[in-house]
Design a protein around this motif. Structure first.
Motif, PDB file in Angstrom:
ATOM      1  N   MET A 173       0.822  -1.217   0.000  1.00  0.00           N
ATOM      2  CA  MET A 173       0.000   0.000   0.000  1.00  0.00           C
ATOM      3  C   MET A 173       0.853   1.263   0.000  1.00  0.00           C
ATOM      4  SD  MET A 173      -2.735  -1.395   2.806  1.00  0.00           S
ATOM      5  CE  MET A 173      -3.599   0.159   2.999  1.00  0.00           C
ATOM      6  N   THR A 174       1.848   1.311   0.878  1.00  0.00           N
ATOM      7  CA  THR A 174       2.619   2.551   1.008  1.00  0.00           C
ATOM      8  C   THR A 174       3.487   2.827  -0.212  1.00  0.00           C
ATOM      9  OG1 THR A 174       4.364   1.375   2.218  1.00  0.00           O
ATOM     10  CG2 THR A 174       2.627   2.444   3.524  1.00  0.00           C
ATOM     11  N   LYS A 175       3.940   1.749  -0.889  1.00  0.00           N
ATOM     12  CA  LYS A 175       4.758   1.945  -2.097  1.00  0.00           C
ATOM     13  C   LYS A 175       3.928   1.867  -3.388  1.00  0.00           C
ATOM     14  CE  LYS A 175       8.077  -1.162  -1.110  1.00  0.00           C
ATOM     15  NZ  LYS A 175       9.381  -1.878  -1.227  1.00  0.00           N
ATOM     16  N   ARG A 176       2.609   1.658  -3.232  1.00  0.00           N
ATOM     17  CA  ARG A 176       1.696   1.595  -4.383  1.00  0.00           C
ATOM     18  C   ARG A 176       2.162   0.537  -5.392  1.00  0.00           C
ATOM     19  NH1 ARG A 176       2.798   6.724  -3.266  1.00  0.00           N
ATOM     20  NH2 ARG A 176       4.065   7.054  -5.136  1.00  0.00           N
ATOM     21  N   LEU A 177       2.404  -0.650  -4.883  1.00  0.00           N
ATOM     22  CA  LEU A 177       2.938  -1.722  -5.716  1.00  0.00           C
ATOM     23  C   LEU A 177       1.834  -2.434  -6.493  1.00  0.00           C
ATOM     24  CD1 LEU A 177       5.434  -3.362  -3.190  1.00  0.00           C
ATOM     25  CD2 LEU A 177       5.845  -1.478  -4.794  1.00  0.00           C
ATOM     26  N   THR A 178       2.240  -3.071  -7.566  1.00  0.00           N
ATOM     27  CA  THR A 178       1.356  -3.938  -8.346  1.00  0.00           C
ATOM     28  C   THR A 178       1.891  -5.355  -8.253  1.00  0.00           C
ATOM     29  OG1 THR A 178       0.770  -2.174  -9.905  1.00  0.00           O
ATOM     30  CG2 THR A 178       0.430  -4.445 -10.633  1.00  0.00           C
ATOM     31  N   LEU A 179       1.058  -6.274  -7.807  1.00  0.00           N
ATOM     32  CA  LEU A 179       1.417  -7.691  -7.752  1.00  0.00           C
ATOM     33  C   LEU A 179       0.603  -8.412  -8.813  1.00  0.00           C
ATOM     34  CD1 LEU A 179       1.304  -8.336  -3.879  1.00  0.00           C
ATOM     35  CD2 LEU A 179       3.124  -7.281  -5.244  1.00  0.00           C
ATOM     36  N   THR A 180       1.281  -9.086  -9.729  1.00  0.00           N
ATOM     37  CA  THR A 180       0.573  -9.729 -10.830  1.00  0.00           C
ATOM     38  C   THR A 180       1.301 -10.998 -11.242  1.00  0.00           C
ATOM     39  OG1 THR A 180      -0.390  -9.363 -13.034  1.00  0.00           O
ATOM     40  CG2 THR A 180       1.783  -8.398 -12.619  1.00  0.00           C
ATOM     41  N   GLY A 181       0.721 -11.708 -12.174  1.00  0.00           N
ATOM     42  CA  GLY A 181       1.327 -12.934 -12.690  1.00  0.00           C
ATOM     43  C   GLY A 181       0.464 -13.465 -13.811  1.00  0.00           C
ATOM     44  N   SER A 182       0.945 -14.492 -14.494  1.00  0.00           N
ATOM     45  CA  SER A 182       0.152 -15.050 -15.590  1.00  0.00           C
ATOM     46  C   SER A 182       0.692 -16.414 -15.986  1.00  0.00           C
ATOM     47  CB  SER A 182       0.172 -14.112 -16.807  1.00  0.00           C
ATOM     48  OG  SER A 182       1.420 -14.203 -17.486  1.00  0.00           O
TER      49      SER A 182
END
Length: 332
Positions: A259-268
């Protein structure tokens, strides 16, 4: 090999250890409309093949149970509506299955010409990693010039491709690997710094190298406890992309830094994606990546080539994690 009615293909005779991979005979596949039949000269070996052999990654519905996700060879027959190819053309292709055989069929949209200067073994080592890295590193991960990239498993097929493509498109590339030899291989491929995960903390190394900021993108085939540590290694607005989980598919994650670093967690995953998506990817590879391959700026790294009949030995090598780059089967 002519219009034989049957062909040799490696079969998974039962879920289990590498010795369950045995040559058998199968009917020659017929290309449907929009498909190309390929006389296979080489087939790449990939981690999903191992998972399929173990009974943990079944082919999508309607796809052959013969393993193998990428091949190189020559055009043997054309289905209705296929244009731009002629019998005998050198070709490489991404498959949903069927590569461990003398012949296979592939949708024309997933086929590409063998890049100039590549052997068939090298060409067979290219499609699966090129499609996967391009879609995950540049599309999902949004890697841009001047950004910092951390590649886990730097000497895997995915890793060796990601290091080269990241470097070619202007990123600072860091990679994790085990031991001095593998770390040296990562640097030779273009990594600014390789991190021996047995003796070094990759979070500390990348933060020091980036002045405390962290990396913009992490490409992860490891999973498990690497997920939380990769989050720590990411910069503000960073993107974590998971495409494998050698250390396990579950992880405990502290979402406060997300949240604090505004990260995106993704995968495929790629295997079950629709033909339209893979066709679009192939078009991008043809214009953006294949010229780099022809220029020698990006090259598939082939560790060892086994005969098709020795597919079990190829799987044993893959599971030993002693290789650098790709393992390939020679067919015919």
């Amino acid at each position: 090999m002519g219009e034989a009615r049957t062909m040799v293909a490696v079969e998974v005779t039962a879920p289990g250890k590498p010795e369950v991979l045995l040559p058998g005979r199968r009917p020659l596949p017929k290309p449907s409309a929009g498909e190309i039949r390929i006389a296979v000269q080489a087939a790449g070996v990939n981690r999903p093949d191992v998972l399929q052999r173990l009974g943990k990654y079944n082919p999508p519905p309607g796809v052959t149970d013969i393993p193998g996700l990428e091949v190189a060879g020559t055009v043997d027959a054309l289905g209705d509506g296929v244009e731009g190819w002629a019998i005998g053309d050198p070709i490489c292709a991404l498959l949903a299955g069927g590569g461990y055989a003398e012949y296979c069929v592939a949708p024309a949209g997933q086929c590409l010409p063998v890049p100039a200067g590549l052997s068939m073994a090298e060409a067979a080592a290219l499609p699966e990693t090129a499609f996967t890295v391009w879609s995950n590193l540049f599309e999902r991960g949004g890697l841009g010039p001047g950004e910092a990239l951390l590649v886990h498993g730097g000497t895997s097929g995915i890793g060796t491709t990601a290091i080269q493509l990241g470097t070619a498109f202007g990123a600072r590339v860091f990679a994790t690997a085990r031991g001095a030899d593998k770390c040296r291989a990562c640097v030779d491929l273009g990594a600014e710094r390789a991190i021996d995960y047995e003796t070094e903390d990759f979070v500390e190394v990348v933060k020091e190298a980036t002045g405390g900021a962290g990396v913009n993108v992490v490409l992860d085939i490891v999973g498990g406890d690497y997920v939380a540590r990769s989050i720590d290694a990411l910069a503000v607005e960073g993107r974590y992309v998971c495409i494998g989980f050698v250390r396990g598919a579950t992880a405990t994650v502290n979402f406060f830094p997300v949240m604090t670093k505004r990260l995106t967690l993704t995968g495929s995953t790629l295997r079950a994606r629709p033909l339209s998506y893979k066709t679009a990817l192939a078009g991008q590879l043809r214009t953006r990546v294949w010229p780099l391959v022809a220029e020698g700026r990006v090259r598939p790294v082939v560790h060892e080539v086994f005969p098709l009949s020795a597919a079990a030995e190829a799987h044993r090598l893959m599971e030993s994690n002693q290789h650098v780059g790709k393992i390939v089967l020679s067919v015919g």
